[in-house]
Design an enzyme around this catalytic site. Structure first.
Site, PDB file in Angstrom:
ATOM      1  N   SER A 121       3.021  44.276  51.421  1.00 15.09           N
ATOM      2  CA  SER A 121       3.836  45.330  50.822  1.00 15.09           C
ATOM      3  C   SER A 121       4.229  46.409  51.822  1.00 15.09           C
ATOM      4  O   SER A 121       4.927  46.150  52.788  1.00 15.09           O
ATOM      5  CB  SER A 121       3.111  45.916  49.608  1.00 15.09           C
ATOM      6  OG  SER A 121       3.956  46.787  48.884  1.00 15.09           O
ATOM      7  N   HIS A 122       3.744  47.624  51.618  1.00 10.07           N
ATOM      8  CA  HIS A 122       4.130  48.776  52.426  1.00 10.07           C
ATOM      9  C   HIS A 122       3.244  48.956  53.649  1.00 10.07           C
ATOM     10  O   HIS A 122       3.397  49.942  54.377  1.00 10.07           O
ATOM     11  CB  HIS A 122       4.073  50.041  51.562  1.00 10.07           C
ATOM     12  CG  HIS A 122       2.724  50.261  50.934  1.00 10.07           C
ATOM     13  ND1 HIS A 122       2.199  49.389  50.007  1.00 10.07           N
ATOM     14  CD2 HIS A 122       1.800  51.233  51.107  1.00 10.07           C
ATOM     15  CE1 HIS A 122       1.007  49.819  49.639  1.00 10.07           C
ATOM     16  NE2 HIS A 122       0.739  50.936  50.288  1.00 10.07           N
ATOM     17  N   ASP A 286      10.587  49.158  50.647  1.00 10.37           N
ATOM     18  CA  ASP A 286       9.433  48.920  51.515  1.00 10.37           C
ATOM     19  C   ASP A 286       9.416  47.490  52.044  1.00 10.37           C
ATOM     20  O   ASP A 286      10.409  46.771  51.972  1.00 10.37           O
ATOM     21  CB  ASP A 286       8.144  49.258  50.783  1.00 10.37           C
ATOM     22  CG  ASP A 286       7.808  48.244  49.690  1.00 10.37           C
ATOM     23  OD1 ASP A 286       8.746  47.668  49.121  1.00 10.37           O
ATOM     24  OD2 ASP A 286       6.608  48.037  49.411  1.00 10.37           O
ATOM     25  N   ASP A 288       8.169  44.551  51.130  1.00 11.07           N
ATOM     26  CA  ASP A 288       8.541  43.422  50.275  1.00 11.07           C
ATOM     27  C   ASP A 288       9.569  43.810  49.217  1.00 11.07           C
ATOM     28  O   ASP A 288       9.811  43.059  48.281  1.00 11.07           O
ATOM     29  CB  ASP A 288       7.307  42.805  49.623  1.00 11.07           C
ATOM     30  CG  ASP A 288       6.561  43.766  48.706  1.00 11.07           C
ATOM     31  OD1 ASP A 288       6.699  44.983  48.880  1.00 11.07           O
ATOM     32  OD2 ASP A 288       5.827  43.299  47.817  1.00 11.07           O
ATOM     33  N   ASP A 290       9.666  46.001  46.827  1.00 17.29           N
ATOM     34  CA  ASP A 290       9.326  46.344  45.439  1.00 17.29           C
ATOM     35  C   ASP A 290       9.198  47.852  45.229  1.00 17.29           C
ATOM     36  O   ASP A 290       9.219  48.315  44.089  1.00 17.29           O
ATOM     37  CB  ASP A 290       8.056  45.623  44.970  1.00 17.29           C
ATOM     38  CG  ASP A 290       6.786  46.034  45.696  1.00 17.29           C
ATOM     39  OD1 ASP A 290       6.886  46.725  46.735  1.00 17.29           O
ATOM     40  OD2 ASP A 290       5.693  45.659  45.236  1.00 17.29           O
ATOM     41  N   ARG A 291       9.112  48.640  46.289  1.00 13.55           N
ATOM     42  CA  ARG A 291       9.038  50.084  46.161  1.00 13.55           C
ATOM     43  C   ARG A 291      10.374  50.717  46.531  1.00 13.55           C
ATOM     44  O   ARG A 291      11.205  50.096  47.203  1.00 13.55           O
ATOM     45  CB  ARG A 291       7.930  50.658  47.043  1.00 13.55           C
ATOM     46  CG  ARG A 291       6.562  50.147  46.653  1.00 13.55           C
ATOM     47  CD  ARG A 291       5.477  50.653  47.602  1.00 13.55           C
ATOM     48  NE  ARG A 291       4.214  49.995  47.301  1.00 13.55           N
ATOM     49  CZ  ARG A 291       3.058  50.630  47.071  1.00 13.55           C
ATOM     50  NH1 ARG A 291       3.008  51.936  47.109  1.00 13.55           N
ATOM     51  NH2 ARG A 291       1.961  49.960  46.803  1.00 13.55           N
ATOM     52  N   LYS A 385       7.300  45.575  40.378  1.00  8.64           N
ATOM     53  CA  LYS A 385       8.116  46.694  40.812  1.00  8.64           C
ATOM     54  C   LYS A 385       9.393  46.125  41.434  1.00  8.64           C
ATOM     55  O   LYS A 385       9.388  45.026  41.971  1.00  8.64           O
ATOM     56  CB  LYS A 385       7.369  47.531  41.859  1.00  8.64           C
ATOM     57  CG  LYS A 385       6.064  48.130  41.368  1.00  8.64           C
ATOM     58  CD  LYS A 385       5.413  49.006  42.432  1.00  8.64           C
ATOM     59  CE  LYS A 385       4.766  48.206  43.541  1.00  8.64           C
ATOM     60  NZ  LYS A 385       3.534  47.534  43.117  1.00  8.64           N
TER      61      LYS A 385
END
Length: 553
Positions: A121-122, A286, A288, A290-291, A385
């Site tokens: 992710s982030h 981010d 991936d 999703d944010r 997300k």
């Protein structure tokens, strides 16, 4: 072409520490690169999936990731293991790429058994960065705890894993089908299904007209997987000028960016959105995708406010014109969405952190929009997300109202009041010290109710948040220490489950401000007494050894 593959059973021994966190298993690349480490986790996953065990033939899995370092190696390993474990078909994103929300969309549209998503992710990427893997179930959402705990238990008893050997890597650069043993590998365009879904939800004509009228936008994909999705929708379908999407090429090290869309790590975007010549609208996603981060000219929107504003204005967007069933937020997220839900006469849900907790509410039709303070917002269109979805929602609102980002936020504050909110992250804390801090806080809880800890801060409730799922009755405990004050202010303490080194203490601070004359008081000034109280109550500086928070958002 059929590839001549041989099923091989490899001996192995368990690795400690393969319990998935709130978003799967995340470790340093160097940990995943150990011989057998990834293979053990993947074999445990295949061993505990009931549908694979009971009926391996005919099952379809989705596979892809954010393109970070080790993604290509992991995809090839997982394909070989899927074939060895009897999976009939794997849908894999071209070049091994698939954003997390897109993976959810593909799982749902194609009726897959589930999907394996490769992302941290982030978290930072590169050879010395982080890597991650998680499993999403048939509804497109993260596996529930009963599944992740079963996977972990199996990792501790493995003695072998199954993998196909004797074949070259699958060519992931070309769309279409090939065979790996008896398994079909179908390489799909990673953007198509998600872009189609966005067109079903939003007013593309209105957004196209917004760009044609001369409005400008800057979307920072931070060198991550969100770039191809943003370019397809914003530049190709909506006609935004080429170059609207910056840092749009997915890179194994994210081009040196820390792919976390917040004011600290997206400093380049923050600078570009400052001044009279800045674009009208700024956004970032981010690692991936999703944010999301939402910006106006010289104006940043907190994720908590974003969720509340989208809920309050949802009927202006085609996909939500019929209204919302309910709104759900993670416990640390501000109470701004609750106020909107009350005004709309719909349900408001407070869950633990982790998108998997929203899945049951969405599946049961109890909630339509969901959000977390960690820059994650989405709806019932997927079970993750969705960064680009949130950006398009904001763009749609600007296009149909004629208001700027700042105008929309200030109108919301004027109507509902402002929930002044901040999160202080204390990163890289020794795990033993972090655990000591939380244990000491929990020990104080029984004595705090009714106490006045500072002027105007009388404790109404002090607890360790627990959640009983209203759909399936499952119970989650120990989800974070909460102090709720008579004034409506809140203090929340919890340890993050998304890091890979040490522990991260997160302190969430919130105060409700109904007076428009005080809406422009700087956030950290408005929360100063809560910040001081948090440090004293938890002895943060002493126990962490840090002089100040690492990140303030």
């Amino acid at each position: 072409m059929t590839l001549k593959a041989v099923l091989t059973v490899q001996p192995t021994t368990p690795f400690a520490g393969q319990r998935p966190g709130t978003s799967g298993l995340r470790k340093k690349v160097t940990v995943f690169a150990q011989s057998g480490y990834l293979e053990n986790f993947v074999q445990a996953l295949f061993d505990v999936l009931p549908a694979v065990q009971a009926s391996p033939q005919g099952q379809t899995l989705v596979l892809g990731g954010d393109g970070r370092f080790y993604n290509r190696v992991a995809v090839q390993t997982i394909l070989r293991m899927a074939a060895a474990n009897g999976v009939a078909r794997v849908l894999v994103g071209q070049d091994g790429l698939l954003s997390t929300p897109a993976a959810s969309a593909v799982i749902r549209k194609r009726g897959a058994l589930g999907g394996i998503i490769l992302s941290a992710s982030h978290n930072p990427g590169g050879p010395d960065g982080d890597f991650g893997i998680k499993y999403n179930i048939a509804n497109g959402g993260p596996a529930p705890e009963k599944v992740t705990e079963a996977i972990f238990a199996r990792t501790q008893t493995l003695s072998t894993y199954k993998i196909m050997s004797g074949t070259p890597d699958v060519d992931l650069s070309r769309l279409g089908e090939s065979w790996l043993g008896e398994m079909v590998v179908q390489v799909i365009d990673p953007v198509d299904d998600h872009a189609e879904l966005m067109q079903q939800l939003f007013d593309f004509d209105a957004m196209r007209a917004w760009f044609q009228a001369g409005h400008r936008m800057r979307y920072d994909a931070m060198g991550a997987v969100g770039g191809p999705y943003a370019r397809r929708v914003l530049e190709d379908l909506l006609g935004a000028p080429v170059g609207t999407v910056v840092n749009g090429e997915p890179l194994e090290d994210f081009g040196g960016h820390h792919p976390d869309p917040n004011p600290v790590h997206a400093a380049e975007l923050m600078a570009a959105m400052s001044g009279a010549a800045a674009p009208d609208f700024g956004a970032a996603s981010d690692g991936d995708a999703d944010r999301n981060m939402i910006l106006g000219r010289d104006f940043a929107v907190t994720p908590s406010d974003s969720l509340a504003i989208l809920a309050a204005n949802a009927t202006l967007v085609p996909g939500y014109r019929a209204g919302l069933a309910g709104v759900a937020r993670s416990m640390p997220t501000s109470q701004a969405a609750d106020v909107v839900a009350k005004a709309l006469g719909i349900a408001a849900f407070e869950t633990p952190t982790g998108w998997k907790f929203f899945g049951n509410l969405l599946d049961a039709g109890q909630a339509t929009l969901c959000g977390e303070e960690s820059y994650g917002t989405s709806s019932n269109h997927v079970r993750e997300k969705d960064g680009l979805w949130a950006v398009l929602f904001w763009l749609n609102l600007q296009a149909v109202t004629g208001k700027s980002v700042e105008d929309l936020v200030r109108a919301h504050w004027a109507r509902f009041g402002r929930h002044v909110y901040s999160r202080h992250d204390w990163e890289g804390v020794a795990v033993a010290k972090a655990d000591q801090l939380m244990a000491a806080l929990r020990a104080k809880l029984p004595s705090l109710a009714g106490q006045t800890l500072a002027p105007g801060l009388t404790v109404r409730l002090a607890d360790d948040f627990a959640y009983t799922d209203p759909i399936d009755g499952s119970v989650s405990t120990g989800q974070g220490v909460r102090l709720l004050f008579e004034s409506g202010a809140r203090l929340v303490f919890r340890l993050s489950g998304t890091g890979t080194e040490g522990a991260t203490l997160r302190v969430y601070l919130e105060r409700f401000e109904p007076d428009p004359a005080r809406h422009d008081v700087p956030v950290q000034d408005a929360l100063a007494d809560l910040i001081t109280l948090a440090d004293v109550l938890a002895d943060i500086r002493h126990l962490t050894g840090l002089p100040s928070p690492t990140v303030v958002t």
